[in-house]
Design a protein around this motif. Sequence first.
Motif, PDB file in Angstrom:
ATOM      1  N   THR A  32       0.835  -1.167  -0.042  1.00 24.63           N
ATOM      2  CA  THR A  32       0.026   0.072   0.010  1.00 24.63           C
ATOM      3  C   THR A  32       0.961   1.313   0.101  1.00 24.63           C
ATOM      4  N   VAL A  33       0.618   2.237  -0.853  1.00 22.81           N
ATOM      5  CA  VAL A  33       1.357   3.329  -0.941  1.00 22.81           C
ATOM      6  C   VAL A  33       0.741   4.458   0.077  1.00 22.81           C
ATOM      7  N   LEU A  34       1.266   5.073   1.076  1.00 22.31           N
ATOM      8  CA  LEU A  34       0.814   5.779   2.140  1.00 22.31           C
ATOM      9  C   LEU A  34       0.723   7.033   1.564  1.00 22.31           C
ATOM     10  N   GLU A  35       1.681   7.489   0.848  1.00 22.34           N
ATOM     11  CA  GLU A  35       1.761   8.744   0.191  1.00 22.34           C
ATOM     12  C   GLU A  35       1.958   8.713  -1.008  1.00 22.34           C
ATOM     13  N   SER A  36       1.227   8.751  -1.963  1.00 22.97           N
ATOM     14  CA  SER A  36       1.434   8.575  -3.517  1.00 22.97           C
ATOM     15  C   SER A  36       2.232   9.900  -3.934  1.00 22.97           C
ATOM     16  N   GLU A  37       2.413  10.995  -3.425  1.00 25.91           N
ATOM     17  CA  GLU A  37       3.177  11.933  -4.032  1.00 25.91           C
ATOM     18  C   GLU A  37       3.853  12.635  -3.012  1.00 25.91           C
ATOM     19  N   PRO A  38       4.809  11.635  -2.720  1.00 24.97           N
ATOM     20  CA  PRO A  38       5.860  12.280  -1.064  1.00 24.97           C
ATOM     21  C   PRO A  38       6.568  13.691  -1.565  1.00 24.97           C
ATOM     22  N   ASP A  39       7.009  14.307  -0.595  1.00 21.10           N
ATOM     23  CA  ASP A  39       7.816  15.621  -0.937  1.00 21.10           C
ATOM     24  C   ASP A  39       9.343  15.245  -1.446  1.00 21.10           C
ATOM     25  N   GLU A  40      10.171  16.035  -1.838  1.00 18.07           N
ATOM     26  CA  GLU A  40      11.418  15.780  -2.069  1.00 18.07           C
ATOM     27  C   GLU A  40      12.274  15.349  -0.982  1.00 18.07           C
ATOM     28  N   SER A  41      12.037  15.659   0.170  1.00 16.36           N
ATOM     29  CA  SER A  41      12.814  15.172   1.311  1.00 16.36           C
ATOM     30  C   SER A  41      12.838  13.722   1.515  1.00 16.36           C
ATOM     31  N   ARG A  42      11.819  12.867   1.016  1.00 15.19           N
ATOM     32  CA  ARG A  42      11.947  11.726   0.956  1.00 15.19           C
ATOM     33  C   ARG A  42      12.377  11.069  -0.322  1.00 15.19           C
ATOM     34  N   ARG A  43      12.913  11.792  -1.437  1.00 13.36           N
ATOM     35  CA  ARG A  43      13.387  11.292  -2.636  1.00 13.36           C
ATOM     36  C   ARG A  43      14.350  10.173  -2.459  1.00 13.36           C
ATOM     37  N   ALA A  44      15.283  10.205  -1.553  1.00 18.52           N
ATOM     38  CA  ALA A  44      16.485   9.277  -1.429  1.00 18.52           C
ATOM     39  C   ALA A  44      15.803   7.849  -1.182  1.00 18.52           C
ATOM     40  N   ASP A  45      14.885   7.923  -0.163  1.00 20.68           N
ATOM     41  CA  ASP A  45      14.085   6.819   0.396  1.00 20.68           C
ATOM     42  C   ASP A  45      13.402   6.006  -0.689  1.00 20.68           C
ATOM     43  N   VAL A  46      12.559   6.892  -1.200  1.00 20.89           N
ATOM     44  CA  VAL A  46      11.633   6.516  -2.443  1.00 20.89           C
ATOM     45  C   VAL A  46      12.576   5.750  -3.452  1.00 20.89           C
ATOM     46  N   GLU A  47      13.639   6.545  -3.803  1.00 17.83           N
ATOM     47  CA  GLU A  47      14.567   6.042  -5.017  1.00 17.83           C
ATOM     48  C   GLU A  47      15.097   4.657  -4.627  1.00 17.83           C
ATOM     49  N   ALA A  48      15.595   4.428  -3.425  1.00 15.26           N
ATOM     50  CA  ALA A  48      16.160   3.274  -2.825  1.00 15.26           C
ATOM     51  C   ALA A  48      14.946   2.144  -2.783  1.00 15.26           C
ATOM     52  N   ALA A  49      13.833   2.334  -2.423  1.00 12.77           N
ATOM     53  CA  ALA A  49      12.735   1.447  -2.506  1.00 12.77           C
ATOM     54  C   ALA A  49      12.453   0.891  -4.113  1.00 12.77           C
ATOM     55  N   VAL A  50      12.534   1.852  -4.696  1.00  8.76           N
ATOM     56  CA  VAL A  50      12.298   1.384  -6.148  1.00  8.76           C
ATOM     57  C   VAL A  50      13.388   0.566  -6.657  1.00  8.76           C
ATOM     58  N   ARG A  51      14.641   0.929  -6.301  1.00  3.74           N
ATOM     59  CA  ARG A  51      15.789   0.182  -6.867  1.00  3.74           C
ATOM     60  C   ARG A  51      15.925  -1.079  -6.301  1.00  3.74           C
ATOM     61  N   TYR A  52      15.480  -1.261  -4.939  1.00  2.45           N
ATOM     62  CA  TYR A  52      15.618  -2.570  -4.134  1.00  2.45           C
ATOM     63  C   TYR A  52      14.513  -3.432  -4.548  1.00  2.45           C
ATOM     64  N   CYS A  53      13.383  -3.166  -5.008  1.00  5.01           N
ATOM     65  CA  CYS A  53      12.205  -3.842  -5.202  1.00  5.01           C
ATOM     66  C   CYS A  53      12.687  -5.037  -6.194  1.00  5.01           C
ATOM     67  N   PRO A  54      12.383  -6.310  -5.488  1.00  8.77           N
ATOM     68  CA  PRO A  54      12.924  -7.547  -6.173  1.00  8.77           C
ATOM     69  C   PRO A  54      12.044  -7.888  -7.684  1.00  8.77           C
ATOM     70  N   THR A  55      10.978  -7.287  -7.615  1.00  9.05           N
ATOM     71  CA  THR A  55       9.997  -7.766  -8.804  1.00  9.05           C
ATOM     72  C   THR A  55       9.918  -6.436  -9.721  1.00  9.05           C
ATOM     73  N   ARG A  56      10.677  -5.427  -9.319  1.00  8.86           N
ATOM     74  CA  ARG A  56      10.466  -4.005 -10.169  1.00  8.86           C
ATOM     75  C   ARG A  56       8.990  -3.601 -10.257  1.00  8.86           C
TER      76      ARG A  56
END
Length: 63
Positions: A32-56
């Motif tokens: 579940t996406v809790l915040e579909s449009e997170p602010d830029e302060s969370r960008r690094a964490d969101v990019e890591a989540a995308v990068r490490y998703c095993p199913t892309r």
Amino acid sequence: MRIEVDLDLCQGHGMCELEAPDVFEAGRDSVTVLESEPDESRRADVEAAVRYCPTRALTIVEE
């Protein structure tokens, strides 16, 4: 940025929640996406989540 999840690919591994717990909540079979449009302060964490998703299943859409 906006986050999209392909629920056909998502298997609920939970890597996204480990990387960005304020943005994602992993369930047994999907996420579940809790915040579909997170602010830029969370960008690094969101990019890591995308990068490490095993199913892309995650995508960042720039707006």
